[in-house]
Enzyme design. Structure first.
Site, PDB file in Angstrom:
ATOM      1  CD  GLU A 148      -2.293   1.273   2.949  1.00  0.00           C
ATOM      2  OE1 GLU A 148      -1.671   0.785   3.917  1.00  0.00           O
ATOM      3  OE2 GLU A 148      -3.412   1.804   3.066  1.00  0.00           O
TER       4      GLU A 148
ATOM      5  CG  ASN B  98      -4.707   4.024   0.231  1.00  0.00           C
ATOM      6  OD1 ASN B  98      -3.986   3.436  -0.568  1.00  0.00           O
ATOM      7  ND2 ASN B  98      -4.552   3.931   1.539  1.00  0.00           N
TER       8      ASN B  98
ATOM      9  CD  GLU C 206      -5.411   4.816   5.481  1.00  0.00           C
ATOM     10  OE1 GLU C 206      -5.961   4.520   4.415  1.00  0.00           O
ATOM     11  OE2 GLU C 206      -4.899   3.981   6.247  1.00  0.00           O
TER      12      GLU C 206
HETATM   13  N1  CDV Z   1      -3.091   1.452   6.525  1.00  0.00           N
HETATM   14  C1  CDV Z   1      -4.037   0.859   7.289  1.00  0.00           C
HETATM   15  O1  CDV Z   1      -5.159   0.668   6.831  1.00  0.00           O
HETATM   16  N2  CDV Z   1      -3.703   0.538   8.537  1.00  0.00           N
HETATM   17  C2  CDV Z   1      -4.635  -0.032   9.489  1.00  0.00           C
HETATM   18  C3  CDV Z   1      -4.260   0.368  10.896  1.00  0.00           C
HETATM   19  C4  CDV Z   1      -4.573   1.784  11.175  1.00  0.00           C
HETATM   20  C5  CDV Z   1      -4.986  -0.452  11.931  1.00  0.00           C
HETATM   21  C6  CDV Z   1      -4.685  -1.540   9.395  1.00  0.00           C
HETATM   22  O2  CDV Z   1      -5.800  -2.082   9.425  1.00  0.00           O
HETATM   23  O3  CDV Z   1      -3.644  -2.198   9.362  1.00  0.00           O
END
Ligand code: CDV
Length: 313
Positions: A47, A110, A146
């Site tokens: 990501e 994203n 986000e």
């Molecule tokens: N980038 C993410 O989506 N991270 C989330 C964190 C914030 C819990 C995840 O689910 O890994």
């Protein structure tokens, strides 16, 4: 005859804020070179793979925020990645921050794309489950903004027939939600790529921190088994700007078993020869959806968003 796809999960170690895209792309091109020597057909990156994980900072200057977004794909700095991959005849999956103009409006997502062996974009997914918050929360050790910087994805979870397989994508937090996998399972998905940036520390629930890797495996292995699909989980990990993010990039079979996993929290290529037909016996028996699903009993899943307790009797 079995259908084998050799897959590389191209885990990335930390990317600091000062690291330019050219430097990151050079690291990715090196992983593609390794993938070529291992006979990979497709390589998957994490990501937001081109920059540091910028939602950890509260920013108000839109120009500063936009410096983390791609206006074109490929763009001037990412063209080298497309060229290296198509020269090696390797497809790839890439996560990045997408800035796009639609109907005269600037939109930011994203995003992840699937690129085929000829360097053509075959599929696009925009993250739906955006975690974190939209306003500055100074009590946190670091932010997770986000919900501030991205819109909820507008494309749903597609599945594309490309590179000889039915392929889908999800992004990070999506992997914790069973609906993500089932929407793709209902399109006969055979391989799902899931890039992630997962800080070990969860400011609203620090008691979860020690279980971070366990939860990562739990959700992806369950998603693989319950939908009889390969899952490729790809981390950006290590200590990035003082924030530790978990690794454990994994290639998981439709049986739910992990067949290959990263050892480090750095740039590392995890390779597996994936037989795309391994899921068939599950799709024909336990998870024969057409035979055993009862959608009329699942209505609440789409009709209700939050949990509501029953009335006291
Ligand atoms: N980038 C993410 O989506 N991270 C989330 C964190 C914030 C819990 C995840 O689910 O890994």
């Amino acid at each position: 005859m079995s259908r084998i796809l050799t897959v590389g999960a191209a885990q990335l170690g930390p990317i600091q804020r000062a690291d330019g895209r050219a430097r990151v792309v050079a690291r990715m091109v090196e992983l593609i070179r390794q993938a070529k020597s291992h006979g990979c057909d497709v390589v998957a990156f994490p990501e937001l793979a081109l920059t540091t994980f910028f939602p950890r900072w509260f920013m108000e200057d839109q120009a500063e925020i936009d410096s983390f977004f791609e206006r074109a794909m490929p763009g001037p700095e990412t063209r080298a990645l497309f060229e290296a991959a198509s020269e090696a005849r390797i497809g790839f999956q890439l996560g990045f921050a997408e800035r796009t103009e639609q109907g005269g409006r600037i939109r930011r997502f994203n995003t992840a794309i699937l690129v085929d062996r000829d360097g053509r974009i075959a599929g696009r997914y925009r993250k739906i489950h955006l975690p974190g918050h939209a306003e500055h929360e100074p009590w946190r050790a670091f932010q997770h903004l986000e919900k501030r910087y991205f819109e909820v994805g507008d494309l749903g979870w597609g599945v594309w027939r490309t590179m000889g397989a039915n392929m889908g994508m999800a992004i990070c937090n999506d992997r914790r939600w069973p609906e993500t996998y089932r929407v793709m399972g209902l399109q006969d998905v055979e391989m799902v790529f899931i890039g992630y940036n997962t800080p070990r520390h969860n400011p609203p629930a620090p008691d979860h921190d020690r279980l971070s890797e366990f939860h990562n495996q739990l959700v992806m292995q369950a998603g693989a088994y319950q939908n009889a699909t390969w899952i490729v989980g790809i981390a950006k990990c290590g200590v990035e700007e003082g924030c530790e993010m978990i690794g454990n990039s994994s290639i998981i079979a439709p049986t739910g078993q992990v067949v290959a996993q990263a050892l480090t929290q750095d740039d590392e290529l995890v390779v597996a020869r994936c037989d795309l037909d391994v899921g068939l016996s599950y799709k024909r028996s336990t998870f024969n959806f057409a035979r055993h699903r009862e959608p009329q009993a699942y209505r609440l899943i789409v009709e209700r968003k939050g949990a509501e307790p029953p009335q006291e009797t």
